[in-house]
Design an enzyme around this catalytic site. Structure first.
Site, PDB file in Angstrom:
ATOM      1  N   LYS A   1      -6.200  13.573  14.521  1.00 50.01           N
ATOM      2  CA  LYS A   1      -6.356  12.121  14.662  1.00 50.01           C
ATOM      3  C   LYS A   1      -5.000  11.461  14.906  1.00 50.01           C
ATOM      4  O   LYS A   1      -4.864  10.599  15.785  1.00 50.01           O
ATOM      5  CB  LYS A   1      -7.010  11.535  13.408  1.00 50.01           C
ATOM      6  CG  LYS A   1      -7.090  10.008  13.437  1.00 50.01           C
ATOM      7  CD  LYS A   1      -7.450   9.426  12.090  1.00 50.01           C
ATOM      8  CE  LYS A   1      -7.254   7.917  12.081  1.00 50.01           C
ATOM      9  NZ  LYS A   1      -7.486   7.307  10.759  1.00 50.01           N
TER      10      LYS A   1
ATOM     11  N   TYR B   1     -13.319   2.255   9.578  1.00 49.21           N
ATOM     12  CA  TYR B   1     -14.372   2.433  10.577  1.00 49.21           C
ATOM     13  C   TYR B   1     -14.323   3.815  11.252  1.00 49.21           C
ATOM     14  O   TYR B   1     -15.051   4.062  12.201  1.00 49.21           O
ATOM     15  CB  TYR B   1     -14.260   1.351  11.662  1.00 49.21           C
ATOM     16  CG  TYR B   1     -14.546  -0.061  11.181  1.00 49.21           C
ATOM     17  CD1 TYR B   1     -15.735  -0.705  11.513  1.00 49.21           C
ATOM     18  CD2 TYR B   1     -13.621  -0.767  10.418  1.00 49.21           C
ATOM     19  CE1 TYR B   1     -15.996  -2.005  11.105  1.00 49.21           C
ATOM     20  CE2 TYR B   1     -13.871  -2.062   9.996  1.00 49.21           C
ATOM     21  CZ  TYR B   1     -15.061  -2.678  10.338  1.00 49.21           C
ATOM     22  OH  TYR B   1     -15.314  -3.961   9.925  1.00 49.21           O
ATOM     23  N   ASP B   2     -13.475   4.702  10.757  1.00 50.09           N
ATOM     24  CA  ASP B   2     -13.320   6.017  11.383  1.00 50.09           C
ATOM     25  C   ASP B   2     -14.634   6.780  11.563  1.00 50.09           C
ATOM     26  O   ASP B   2     -14.812   7.464  12.579  1.00 50.09           O
ATOM     27  CB  ASP B   2     -12.347   6.882  10.573  1.00 50.09           C
ATOM     28  CG  ASP B   2     -10.897   6.474  10.769  1.00 50.09           C
ATOM     29  OD1 ASP B   2     -10.640   5.537  11.553  1.00 50.09           O
ATOM     30  OD2 ASP B   2     -10.018   7.080  10.131  1.00 50.09           O
TER      31      ASP B   2
ATOM     32  N   ASN C   1       0.845  -1.189   0.000  1.00 48.98           N
ATOM     33  CA  ASN C   1       0.000   0.000   0.000  1.00 48.98           C
ATOM     34  C   ASN C   1       0.886   1.246   0.000  1.00 48.98           C
ATOM     35  O   ASN C   1       1.604   1.508   0.968  1.00 48.98           O
ATOM     36  CB  ASN C   1      -0.906  -0.035   1.239  1.00 48.98           C
ATOM     37  CG  ASN C   1      -1.877   1.116   1.284  1.00 48.98           C
ATOM     38  OD1 ASN C   1      -1.519   2.263   1.064  1.00 48.98           O
ATOM     39  ND2 ASN C   1      -3.134   0.808   1.591  1.00 48.98           N
ATOM     40  N   ALA C   2       0.831   2.020  -1.082  1.00 44.68           N
ATOM     41  CA  ALA C   2       1.689   3.206  -1.207  1.00 44.68           C
ATOM     42  C   ALA C   2       1.375   4.243  -0.142  1.00 44.68           C
ATOM     43  O   ALA C   2       2.277   4.923   0.358  1.00 44.68           O
ATOM     44  CB  ALA C   2       1.536   3.821  -2.598  1.00 44.68           C
ATOM     45  N   GLY C   3       0.111   4.368   0.235  1.00 47.21           N
ATOM     46  CA  GLY C   3      -0.276   5.323   1.260  1.00 47.21           C
ATOM     47  C   GLY C   3       0.306   4.970   2.607  1.00 47.21           C
ATOM     48  O   GLY C   3       0.778   5.842   3.347  1.00 47.21           O
ATOM     49  N   LYS C   4       0.276   3.688   2.932  1.00 49.38           N
ATOM     50  CA  LYS C   4       0.831   3.254   4.218  1.00 49.38           C
ATOM     51  C   LYS C   4       2.347   3.447   4.242  1.00 49.38           C
ATOM     52  O   LYS C   4       2.906   3.862   5.261  1.00 49.38           O
ATOM     53  CB  LYS C   4       0.473   1.794   4.485  1.00 49.38           C
ATOM     54  CG  LYS C   4       0.939   1.291   5.841  1.00 49.38           C
ATOM     55  CD  LYS C   4       0.464  -0.125   6.119  1.00 49.38           C
ATOM     56  CE  LYS C   4      -1.004  -0.164   6.457  1.00 49.38           C
ATOM     57  NZ  LYS C   4      -1.428  -1.498   6.952  1.00 49.38           N
TER      58      LYS C   4
ATOM     59  N   ASP D   1      -0.200  -4.388  11.986  1.00 50.11           N
ATOM     60  CA  ASP D   1      -1.520  -4.998  11.848  1.00 50.11           C
ATOM     61  C   ASP D   1      -2.435  -4.241  12.797  1.00 50.11           C
ATOM     62  O   ASP D   1      -2.054  -3.963  13.938  1.00 50.11           O
ATOM     63  CB  ASP D   1      -1.502  -6.487  12.186  1.00 50.11           C
ATOM     64  CG  ASP D   1      -2.696  -7.206  11.569  1.00 50.11           C
ATOM     65  OD1 ASP D   1      -2.856  -7.129  10.336  1.00 50.11           O
ATOM     66  OD2 ASP D   1      -3.472  -7.838  12.307  1.00 50.11           O
ATOM     67  N   SER D   2      -3.593  -3.879  12.310  1.00 49.74           N
ATOM     68  CA  SER D   2      -4.458  -3.039  13.122  1.00 49.74           C
ATOM     69  C   SER D   2      -5.919  -3.347  12.849  1.00 49.74           C
ATOM     70  O   SER D   2      -6.257  -3.997  11.859  1.00 49.74           O
ATOM     71  CB  SER D   2      -4.174  -1.557  12.844  1.00 49.74           C
ATOM     72  OG  SER D   2      -4.332  -1.259  11.468  1.00 49.74           O
TER      73      SER D   2
END
Length: 209
Positions: free
Chosen positions: A189, A168-169, A16-19, A75-76
């Site tokens: 956040k 789920y934010d 995942n590029a965003g992560k 992992d979340s």
């Protein structure tokens, strides 16, 4: 003494590029050059663990062994007290569309609705306590590893509110606030999130920060 990463290359076990961007920005002050498992062409291992720790270690160890470099994985997920900690490690799976539900991918609104439906079925007095968890695992090619756990407590609300979050934010209100994660500015956040909590523990242990 805790094993130290030092400077140099660190594989971020994600495609995942965003992560990658988010984690690289957090680690940039410490002289680490972050590269994703995706950029190295590494396969994604099956996440067969039943806990966040197990799944984070699976990803970190697979990336470290395949690349010959130290690797970091996370992992979340979210857990609801009234659902015995569900969805937990299956947070993303609950958003996965089935073959009969149209195009493949994740439907987070459906997943949020599933949680809400299960809570509502328990009656109006059901506990809405919930928490986001994040586990960061560092693994070295020789098998050594470290784990850091972060958490953010709050309550689930309905209907979803806000457009700035993901997952789920929109239904999670952190304790001490009246806005959902999706209604908070990203910096707000980030300052209180489960991932920030885990990273604070990692950087304190690894870099004395």
């Amino acid at each position: 003494m805790t094993r130290q990463l030092g400077s140099g290359k660190l594989v971020i076990a994600t495609h995942n590029a965003g992560k990658l961007k988010e984690i690289a920005a957090l680690l940039e002050p410490y002289g680490l050059e972050c590269i994703s498992a995706g950029a190295l062409g590494l396969p994604e291992p099956a996440e067969t663990g039943t806990t966040f720790v197990e799944n984070a270690l699976i990803k970190a160890q697979a990336a470290a062994e395949a690349s010959g470099l130290p690797a970091l994985a996370d992992d979340s997920g979210i857990s609801a007290a009234a659902l015995d900690g569900k969805p937990g490690v299956y947070t993303a799976d609950w958003a996965e569309r089935q073959w009969f539900e149209g195009e493949p991918g994740r439907d987070w609104y459906m997943a949020m609705g599933k949680v809400e439906g299960m809570l509502a079925a328990q009656g109006p007095d059901v506990s809405r306590d919930a928490w986001f968890s994040c586990v960061l695992a560092i693994a070295w090619p020789d098998g050594d590893h470290l784990v850091y756990e972060g958490r953010c407590n709050g309550k689930l609300t309905w209907p979803p509110r806000g457009t700035m979050g993901f997952g789920y934010d929109p239904v999670f209100v952190p304790n001490g606030h009246d806005r959902t994660f999706a209604e908070l500015e990203p910096d707000e956040k980030r300052a209180m999130s489960h991932r920030s909590d885990a990273f604070a523990k990692l950087t304190a242990d690894q870099f004395g920060a």
